[in-house]
Motif scaffolding. Structure first.
Motif, PDB file in Angstrom:
ATOM      1  N   TRP A   1      -1.524 -11.568   8.672  1.00 47.92           N
ATOM      2  CA  TRP A   1      -0.141 -11.237   9.010  1.00 47.92           C
ATOM      3  C   TRP A   1       0.619 -12.432   9.574  1.00 47.92           C
ATOM      4  CZ3 TRP A   1       0.924  -5.750  11.438  1.00 47.92           C
ATOM      5  CH2 TRP A   1       0.751  -4.795  10.429  1.00 47.92           C
TER       6      TRP A   1
ATOM      7  N   LEU B   1       0.554  -2.963   4.271  1.00 45.91           N
ATOM      8  CA  LEU B   1       0.527  -4.384   4.658  1.00 45.91           C
ATOM      9  C   LEU B   1      -0.829  -4.785   5.233  1.00 45.91           C
ATOM     10  CD1 LEU B   1       4.105  -4.578   6.171  1.00 45.91           C
ATOM     11  CD2 LEU B   1       3.246  -6.045   4.330  1.00 45.91           C
ATOM     12  N   GLN B   2      -1.501  -3.855   5.891  1.00 48.02           N
ATOM     13  CA  GLN B   2      -2.827  -4.145   6.450  1.00 48.02           C
ATOM     14  C   GLN B   2      -3.894  -4.217   5.370  1.00 48.02           C
ATOM     15  OE1 GLN B   2      -2.987  -0.868   9.213  1.00 48.02           O
ATOM     16  NE2 GLN B   2      -2.509  -2.157  10.983  1.00 48.02           N
TER      17      GLN B   2
ATOM     18  N   ILE C   1       7.145  -8.315  11.057  1.00 45.96           N
ATOM     19  CA  ILE C   1       6.593  -7.217  10.250  1.00 45.96           C
ATOM     20  C   ILE C   1       7.398  -5.942  10.476  1.00 45.96           C
ATOM     21  CG2 ILE C   1       4.583  -5.737   9.888  1.00 45.96           C
ATOM     22  CD1 ILE C   1       4.242  -8.560   8.761  1.00 45.96           C
TER      23      ILE C   1
ATOM     24  N   THR D   1       4.971 -12.299  15.131  1.00 38.91           N
ATOM     25  CA  THR D   1       4.404 -11.660  13.938  1.00 38.91           C
ATOM     26  C   THR D   1       4.754 -10.186  13.902  1.00 38.91           C
ATOM     27  OG1 THR D   1       2.569 -13.234  13.854  1.00 38.91           O
ATOM     28  CG2 THR D   1       2.251 -11.145  12.717  1.00 38.91           C
TER      29      THR D   1
ATOM     30  N   LYS E   1       3.178  -0.026   6.944  1.00 36.64           N
ATOM     31  CA  LYS E   1       2.312  -0.909   7.741  1.00 36.64           C
ATOM     32  C   LYS E   1       0.867  -0.837   7.247  1.00 36.64           C
ATOM     33  CE  LYS E   1       4.982  -0.990  12.042  1.00 36.64           C
ATOM     34  NZ  LYS E   1       5.099  -0.492  13.423  1.00 36.64           N
TER      35      LYS E   1
END
Length: 491
Positions: A230, A201-202, A258, A254, A198
């Motif tokens: 996102w 992804l951020q 994710i 979302t 995560k």
């Protein structure tokens, strides 16, 4: 490559790094990889051919042995019509990031590497029109140095990646510090792995890219890249993870998408049984040093809650992360212990320059080269042979620290029950998948002095800024506690 049928319009820009540029074929599952050079530095065609052939040989004779043949795709060196290469160079120039245009694609030799397109499935035959999702992860170094040669105590507590983040942000390379810590991903603990993914992804930086049908849909080129979105990513991914479209849009959708992506990637990373010989390194290396990085936001948040970080569940020995970590740990001495040995080799080469070929510094990367890497002794007998072995192991370890893992996913068809490909489930669907490794060029011998200086710069900056700041906070708290008065009453 059929020389008479090369058409630059059938190829498109795919991506590039510091030393090479890749174009992908529009219909076929192949890419061409060209070397790049500064405008003022030219190499002969023979030198370029040998450079590319060394890359192929190193992948075949060394990395495939360590990681397993299903994960490593070596490709082959091909010669292309010069006119095709020149026209291709003109065609893709406008698509190249400005920050990468300081080097030019090699248009003079005609040599390139032909490789499978790893954003596609690398298993058995598949239906071409089936949608393909590919996640590229550059996990970086997954352990904290355990060498007694380390002089900076901070290096025994905080991983290289987390320290380097502060210097990169300070120099404008990236906009903000990533919450990703490689030790969380390599822990094998699902909670820590989910947090790590995560975090990538951020703040993707150059550690994560996502491709849809071979096209880049998510990733970060440099500090000027727009903030990651996102909701836009979830829009791309929703048909893969929720094909029935039963999920409304919005923040809840979302987060759900994710979450599914993170869980599927984790399952794939923990899977695998491809036989490689990295397991033979285990007895000599073993799990050494701290299993938790002191700067990991995951660990810090748990410490604030008075909890201990779950160290690790352990990576399955067949999985690619485990094998990659074992090869990384060929860095037995850290750069601080390695640099004096590099200087020993350099002094020898100054005296006997003709020995460079015998020492296999520039190849050939054959079975004999591989066998020498298996010597895990750290007792220095003062010889050039010992120094050279540690230098070559360090180069291989640095290659593993900078490789990328490609995970290709494709939704299983309804009639795919007889399909023998590996499959990973999600909540609403199932995916056929393949896992591959790329960026496996052996790190240059000449880069060792740079690595030594960079290491010092990273630790110095981190110590002066982050540690000084933490110490100041602790000092303030201590002074505040000095102001209180203890009054004793007679009972």
């Amino acid at each position: 490559m059929e020389e008479g049928k090369m058409d630059e319009n059938e190829w498109g820009y795919h991506g590039e790094g510091n030393k090479s540029l890749v174009v992908a074929h529009a219909q076929r599952c192949v890419v061409l990889r060209f070397l790049k050079f500064p405008p003022n530095r030219k190499k002969t065609s023979e030198e370029i051919f040998q450079h590319l052939q060394n890359i192929v040989d190193f992948g075949k004779n060394v990395m495939k042995e360590f990681l397993g043949e299903n994960y490593v795709h070596c490709g082959e060196v091909v010669q292309l019509p010069l006119e095709f290469v020149k026209q291709l160079c003109l065609k893709i120039q406008s698509e190249r990031p400005e920050s990468r245009c300081d080097k030019d694609l090699d248009t003079l030799s005609g040599y390139a590497m032909c490789l499978p397109n790893l954003t596609r499935l690398q298993t058995y035959r598949f239906v071409e029109h089936r949608p393909i999702l590919c996640v590229e992860i550059k996990p970086k170094c997954g352990f904290i140095p355990f060498s007694s040669d380390v002089t900076h105590e901070m290096k025994h507590k905080v991983c290289r990646y987390c320290m380097h983040q502060h210097l990169k942000v300070a120099t404008g390379k990236w906009r903000q510090i990533s919450r990703y810590c490689p030790l969380d991903l390599y822990s094998g603990n699902k909670q820590r792995m989910h947090f790590a993914l995560k975090s990538l992804l951020q703040e993707a930086q150059n550690n994560l890219k996502i491709f849809k049908n071979g096209e880049l849909i998510y990733g970060c080129k440099d500090a000027r890249s727009p903030v990651t979105d996102w909701s836009e990513l979830a829009h791309h991914l929703k048909p893969f993870f929720f094909p029935s479209n039963g999920l409304a849009s919005g923040p809840h959708c979302t987060r759900a998408v994710i979450r599914e992506l993170v869980h599927v990637i984790t399952r794939v990373l923990l899977s695998g049984s491809d036989k490689g010989r990295a397991g033979s390194l285990r007895a000599g290396l073993g799990p050494q040093g701290p299993r938790v990085c002191g700067a990991s936001p995951f660990s810090r948040s748990l410490r604030c809650q008075g909890k201990n970080t779950p160290e690790r569940s352990g990576l399955p020995k067949g999985c690619l992360l485990y094998k990659t970590l074992q090869v990384q740990m060929l860095d037995l001495l850290d750069i601080e212990g390695l640099y004096p040995l590099y200087n020993r080799v350099e002094r020898y080469l100054e005296e006997f320059p003709e020995e460079r070929k015998t020492l296999q510094i520039d190849g050939p990367y054959d079975e004999a080269f591989y066998q020498k890497l298996l010597d895990l002794s750290t007792e220095d007998d003062g010889t050039v042979a010992f120094a050279l072995t540690k230098v070559q192991q360090y180069r291989v370890a640095m290659t593993a620290k900078d490789c990328s893992i490609m995970i290709a996913l494709s939704p299983c068809l309804q009639d795919a029950s007889s399909d023998q490909r590996p499959v990973v489930p999600s909540s609403r669907s199932r995916f056929a998948f393949s896992v591959s490794v790329l960026d496996l060029d052996l790190k240059p011998y000449e880069s060792i002095p740079h690595q030594y200086k960079l290491d010092g710069k990273i630790v110095s900056y981190y110590s002066k800024t982050v540690c000084a700041k933490d110490n100041a906070v602790m000092s303030t708290r201590f002074k505040e506690s000095e102001d209180c008065t203890l009054v004793l009453h007679k009972v």
